[in-house]
Design a protein around this motif. Structure first.
Motif, PDB file in Angstrom:
ATOM      1  N   LEU A 265     -15.976 -14.858 -47.497  1.00  7.10           N
ATOM      2  CA  LEU A 265     -15.884 -14.364 -46.122  1.00  7.10           C
ATOM      3  C   LEU A 265     -17.092 -13.501 -45.761  1.00  7.10           C
ATOM      4  N   SER A 266     -17.664 -12.812 -46.730  1.00  3.86           N
ATOM      5  CA  SER A 266     -18.909 -12.082 -46.468  1.00  3.86           C
ATOM      6  C   SER A 266     -20.032 -13.055 -46.158  1.00  3.86           C
ATOM      7  N   PHE A 267     -20.071 -14.177 -46.863  1.00  8.52           N
ATOM      8  CA  PHE A 267     -21.061 -15.219 -46.591  1.00  8.52           C
ATOM      9  C   PHE A 267     -20.941 -15.701 -45.149  1.00  8.52           C
ATOM     10  N   LEU A 268     -19.717 -15.998 -44.741  1.00 10.10           N
ATOM     11  CA  LEU A 268     -19.497 -16.495 -43.374  1.00 10.10           C
ATOM     12  C   LEU A 268     -19.726 -15.394 -42.346  1.00 10.10           C
ATOM     13  N   GLY A 269     -19.221 -14.195 -42.620  1.00 10.97           N
ATOM     14  CA  GLY A 269     -19.384 -13.101 -41.676  1.00 10.97           C
ATOM     15  C   GLY A 269     -20.836 -12.688 -41.506  1.00 10.97           C
ATOM     16  N   GLY A 270     -21.597 -12.690 -42.602  1.00 10.50           N
ATOM     17  CA  GLY A 270     -23.008 -12.357 -42.509  1.00 10.50           C
ATOM     18  C   GLY A 270     -23.771 -13.359 -41.665  1.00 10.50           C
ATOM     19  N   ALA A 271     -23.425 -14.633 -41.799  1.00 12.42           N
ATOM     20  CA  ALA A 271     -24.076 -15.664 -40.981  1.00 12.42           C
ATOM     21  C   ALA A 271     -23.829 -15.413 -39.500  1.00 12.42           C
ATOM     22  N   ALA A 272     -22.572 -15.171 -39.137  1.00 13.78           N
ATOM     23  CA  ALA A 272     -22.242 -14.934 -37.731  1.00 13.78           C
ATOM     24  C   ALA A 272     -22.881 -13.644 -37.220  1.00 13.78           C
ATOM     25  N   PHE A 273     -22.879 -12.598 -38.045  1.00 10.59           N
ATOM     26  CA  PHE A 273     -23.419 -11.303 -37.617  1.00 10.59           C
ATOM     27  C   PHE A 273     -24.902 -11.403 -37.281  1.00 10.59           C
ATOM     28  N   LEU A 274     -25.687 -12.020 -38.154  1.00  8.72           N
ATOM     29  CA  LEU A 274     -27.130 -12.069 -37.908  1.00  8.72           C
ATOM     30  C   LEU A 274     -27.461 -13.007 -36.754  1.00  8.72           C
ATOM     31  N   VAL A 275     -26.719 -14.093 -36.609  1.00 10.24           N
ATOM     32  CA  VAL A 275     -26.965 -15.007 -35.491  1.00 10.24           C
ATOM     33  C   VAL A 275     -26.673 -14.318 -34.162  1.00 10.24           C
ATOM     34  N   VAL A 276     -25.585 -13.540 -34.115  1.00 10.15           N
ATOM     35  CA  VAL A 276     -25.262 -12.802 -32.892  1.00 10.15           C
ATOM     36  C   VAL A 276     -26.320 -11.726 -32.614  1.00 10.15           C
ATOM     37  N   CYS A 277     -26.762 -11.026 -33.659  1.00  9.43           N
ATOM     38  CA  CYS A 277     -27.824 -10.024 -33.485  1.00  9.43           C
ATOM     39  C   CYS A 277     -29.099 -10.666 -32.948  1.00  9.43           C
ATOM     40  N   ASP A 278     -29.419 -11.855 -33.425  1.00 10.59           N
ATOM     41  CA  ASP A 278     -30.615 -12.538 -32.941  1.00 10.59           C
ATOM     42  C   ASP A 278     -30.454 -12.960 -31.485  1.00 10.59           C
ATOM     43  N   GLU A 289     -38.854 -10.177 -26.143  1.00 12.01           N
ATOM     44  CA  GLU A 289     -37.928 -10.435 -27.235  1.00 12.01           C
ATOM     45  C   GLU A 289     -38.124  -9.407 -28.337  1.00 12.01           C
ATOM     46  N   LEU A 290     -37.016  -8.826 -28.788  1.00  9.18           N
ATOM     47  CA  LEU A 290     -37.072  -7.841 -29.857  1.00  9.18           C
ATOM     48  C   LEU A 290     -36.977  -8.522 -31.215  1.00  9.18           C
ATOM     49  N   PRO A 291     -37.597  -7.965 -32.251  1.00 10.89           N
ATOM     50  CA  PRO A 291     -37.338  -8.452 -33.615  1.00 10.89           C
ATOM     51  C   PRO A 291     -35.870  -8.215 -33.975  1.00 10.89           C
ATOM     52  N   VAL A 292     -35.282  -9.147 -34.668  1.00 11.57           N
ATOM     53  CA  VAL A 292     -33.858  -9.039 -34.984  1.00 11.57           C
ATOM     54  C   VAL A 292     -33.581  -7.839 -35.883  1.00 11.57           C
ATOM     55  N   GLY A 293     -34.569  -7.434 -36.681  1.00  8.86           N
ATOM     56  CA  GLY A 293     -34.371  -6.266 -37.540  1.00  8.86           C
ATOM     57  C   GLY A 293     -34.103  -4.998 -36.752  1.00  8.86           C
ATOM     58  N   VAL A 294     -34.636  -4.910 -35.539  1.00  7.25           N
ATOM     59  CA  VAL A 294     -34.376  -3.746 -34.684  1.00  7.25           C
ATOM     60  C   VAL A 294     -32.905  -3.718 -34.268  1.00  7.25           C
ATOM     61  N   ILE A 295     -32.352  -4.880 -33.948  1.00 11.20           N
ATOM     62  CA  ILE A 295     -30.948  -4.961 -33.526  1.00 11.20           C
ATOM     63  C   ILE A 295     -30.013  -4.653 -34.692  1.00 11.20           C
ATOM     64  N   THR A 296     -30.283  -5.224 -35.863  1.00 17.29           N
ATOM     65  CA  THR A 296     -29.393  -4.959 -37.005  1.00 17.29           C
ATOM     66  C   THR A 296     -29.413  -3.483 -37.387  1.00 17.29           C
ATOM     67  N   ALA A 297     -30.578  -2.846 -37.280  1.00 19.48           N
ATOM     68  CA  ALA A 297     -30.652  -1.416 -37.584  1.00 19.48           C
ATOM     69  C   ALA A 297     -29.907  -0.601 -36.533  1.00 19.48           C
ATOM     70  N   ALA A 298     -30.056  -0.989 -35.254  1.00 20.93           N
ATOM     71  CA  ALA A 298     -29.384  -0.252 -34.180  1.00 20.93           C
ATOM     72  C   ALA A 298     -27.866  -0.360 -34.291  1.00 20.93           C
ATOM     73  N   LEU A 299     -27.353  -1.504 -34.749  1.00 20.00           N
ATOM     74  CA  LEU A 299     -25.916  -1.674 -34.917  1.00 20.00           C
ATOM     75  C   LEU A 299     -25.441  -1.167 -36.282  1.00 20.00           C
ATOM     76  N   GLY A 300     -26.284  -1.342 -37.299  1.00 13.56           N
ATOM     77  CA  GLY A 300     -25.861  -1.005 -38.653  1.00 13.56           C
ATOM     78  C   GLY A 300     -25.780   0.469 -38.928  1.00 13.56           C
ATOM     79  N   ALA A 301     -26.703   1.262 -38.381  1.00 12.99           N
ATOM     80  CA  ALA A 301     -26.703   2.701 -38.647  1.00 12.99           C
ATOM     81  C   ALA A 301     -25.428   3.375 -38.129  1.00 12.99           C
ATOM     82  N   PRO A 302     -25.016   3.158 -36.874  1.00 10.44           N
ATOM     83  CA  PRO A 302     -23.743   3.756 -36.434  1.00 10.44           C
ATOM     84  C   PRO A 302     -22.542   3.236 -37.217  1.00 10.44           C
ATOM     85  N   ALA A 303     -22.571   1.947 -37.578  1.00 12.70           N
ATOM     86  CA  ALA A 303     -21.466   1.397 -38.360  1.00 12.70           C
ATOM     87  C   ALA A 303     -21.374   2.065 -39.725  1.00 12.70           C
ATOM     88  N   LEU A 304     -22.512   2.355 -40.338  1.00 12.94           N
ATOM     89  CA  LEU A 304     -22.516   3.035 -41.630  1.00 12.94           C
ATOM     90  C   LEU A 304     -21.949   4.443 -41.502  1.00 12.94           C
TER      91      LEU A 304
END
Length: 314
Positions: A265-278, A289-304
């Motif tokens: 499920l982490s495999f599947l969830g990670g696929a969906a998460f990064l595609v949505v971030c992109d 267009e922003l680099p996807v790494g900016v979006i994952t960091a912006a969402l990941g830091a508050p989630a952490l």
């Protein structure tokens, strides 16, 4: 439980499918090219990268019994960055078998760092905490070397390195899919095969050894198999933060700690998460267009922060 798992799987697949259509409106003349040669390969690469980073993060958290363990912990990302910086500083061009020397250098750096830490884990003389500390030491040492390379580089190399380090998915055609898919498959199959001994290890090293688990060999196998896929992903797309850390925690909140369900499920969830971030990266700024790494960091830091505060309350 089954209903939640079913909803998670269906939701992940729907999110990945819908993200294919996110972006500027398509004209009839260019629709086929944009969808089939730009967006679809980008979605597939994003799914492969997100899935590989996420399942690797889940496996690392299990093998180290550390909620903050990720592939970056053992120097894989730092090694890839050093290899890429050296290639950019030397301004190497060309490639072989359709792979640029930048990608090859990044992959080589990632695997050298990984093999160093994996070799220590395979020796059996170090505890999990010692292996984790060795990985952190390798990461710091390689990062220092990368800083030295940056200091000696010219402005062109520095700009290129900054762009690469943000993590990006844009591409034309399916070369990235063909490159990453074999490594992602090895990582998925290898980690799923190690799911049962990892579950035993999660109950404690002593209990795992009584169940016939060779702990040192298991750690070596997890580090090597996971890092192989991660190295390919980072070499092609650059480092993309937080995916391997956040997604396994979110999946764990949904279905519990059982690794038999957590890994796939982490495999599947990670696929969906990064595609949505992109997809968000494509529309966050009108006309740019922003680099996807900016979006994952912006969402990941508050989630952490949320996960840490939630863990303390519990």
């Amino acid at each position: 439980m089954k209903a939640r798992v079913f909803a998670f799987v269906v939701g992940s697949l729907l999110l990945a499918a819908v993200s294919l259509w996110v972006g500027p409106p398509l004209s009839p003349d260019t629709q086929d090219f944009v969808l089939l040669q730009l967006r679809l390969p980008r979605v597939l690469v994003g799914a492969l990268v997100g899935a590989t980073l996420s399942i690797s993060g889940a496996a690392f958290q299990a093998v180290f019994n550390n909620a903050l363990a990720t592939p970056s912990t053992i120097g894989t990302t730092a090694g890839a960055t050093l290899g890429a910086l050296i290639a950019l500083a030397l301004d190497v061009g060309g490639g072989f078998f359709g792979v640029s020397l930048l990608t090859a250098a990044s992959f080589g750096g990632a695997m050298l760092s990984t093999l160093l830490v994996s070799g220590l884990a395979a020796s059996g003389r170090l505890s999990k905490n010692d292996v984790l500390l060795a990985g952190i030491a390798v990461t710091l040492a390689v990062s220092a070397l990368a800083s030295g390379v940056q200091f000696a580089s010219d402005a062109r190399a520095l700009v290129a390195a900054a762009q690469w380090s943000l993590g990006q998915l844009p591409q034309v055609g399916y070369r990235g899919v063909a490159l990453i898919a074999p490594f992602a498959t090895v990582t998925l199959v290898g980690l799923l095969a190690l799911g049962r001994p990892l579950q035993n290890l999660a109950m404690g090293e002593d209990l795992a050894q009584t169940q016939g688990v060779n702990v040192a060999r298991l750690r070596f196998g997890v580090l090597l198999v996971a890092s192989l896929g991660v190295a390919a992903c980072v070499a092609w797309c650059g480092p993309i933060a937080f995916v391997g850390l956040i997604v396994p925690h979110l999946v764990r909140l949904l279905i519990g700690p059982s690794l038999r369900a957590l890994l796939p499920l982490s495999f599947l969830g990670g696929a969906a998460f990064l595609v949505v971030c992109d997809a968000l990266a494509r529309v966050a700024l009108p006309g740019r267009e922003l680099p996807v790494g900016v979006i994952t960091a912006a969402l990941g830091a508050p989630a952490l922060v949320f996960l840490v505060s939630r863990g303390r309350r519990e």
